[in-house]
Design a protein around this motif. Structure first.
Motif: not given
Length: 234
Positions: A1-27
């Motif tokens: 939501m924050r990424v879409q509403l505020q167009n925050d690039r750093s938040a977008a990168a942070f969001s992707k990192q969280l998704l990678d953790i949740g999807e088991g992509k982090i070693p």
């Protein structure tokens, strides 16, 4: 939501990192721990560094290292069931520190940050409202609200009776419904807005899936946040 509403690039990168953790992509290493990228947060090596990061120049800024005399408020504790009073002496009740209750000895100074533990006057004074002590009276605390729509409003806080719900017996504590709030639990921080947030993770504290959940909460609610973490476990 924050990424879409505020167009925050750093938040977008942070969001992707969280998704990678949740999807088991982090070693995961041999101990079952993960190592996050350096740009996930600001990693610190000691508690002193963490304090300095959250409260910069703590010695120079008296708001964090408060001058003046401290005032101590002691609670009045009593057992509700008179049939078992002899089993729970006053000294024992005074020693209890249940979650969600103020301490028996509440020590405050003018300028102390405090957090409200009960709903006194919603929506102005609710459980989780942060305040700063303005004046300490014998039977009242005058404080300034720090967050929410009523920020900067000056209010008076009385002593109230509180009964914990997670004890094997019922007892009542008459005390100001506040605690010091230089630091707070993750649960209390949900819904709060901070400019800087430091998270002390010296000991593992997350169950499976909680890192993703709580960091999402932090991402949504922090404003211009810098998250300082000492050791990160998942």
């Amino acid at each position: 939501m924050r990424v879409q509403l505020q167009n925050d690039r750093s938040a977008a990168a942070f969001s992707k990192q969280l998704l990678d953790i949740g999807e088991g992509k982090i070693p995961i290493d041999d101990t079952g721990l993960i190592t996050l990228q350096n740009n996930f947060c600001t990693l610190l090596q000691s508690k002193e560094e963490l304090i300095e990061s959250v409260f910069p120049n703590i010695v120079q800024h008296y708001q964090q290292k408060l001058p003046g005399e401290a005032t101590t408020y002691t609670s009045i504790d009593s057992v509700l069931n008179q049939d078992v009073v002899v089993n729970y002496p006053t000294e024992f009740l005074n020693s209890l520190d249940p979650s969600g209750l103020p301490p028996h000895r509440l020590v405050l100074k003018v300028g102390s940050p405090i957090i409200l533990l009960r709903n006194l006057k919603p929506p102005t004074l609710c459980n989780g409202t942060r305040l700063s002590v303005k004046t300490l009276f014998p039977n009242l605390i005058e404080a300034t609200i720090l967050n929410g729509k009523a920020a900067s409003e000056v209010v008076l806080l009385p002593r109230i009776p509180m009964i914990p719900t997670d004890m094997p017996f019922e007892f009542k504590r008459l005390q100001f419904p506040v605690r010091l709030a230089f630091a707070m639990t993750i649960n209390k921080s949900q819904g709060q807005t901070f400019r800087v947030c430091g998270v002390n993770l010296e000991e593992p504290c997350f169950s499976h899936g909680q890192l993703l959940e709580y960091n999402y909460v932090i991402m949504v609610h922090l404003k211009d946040a810098a998250i300082s973490i000492m050791k990160l476990h998942d």
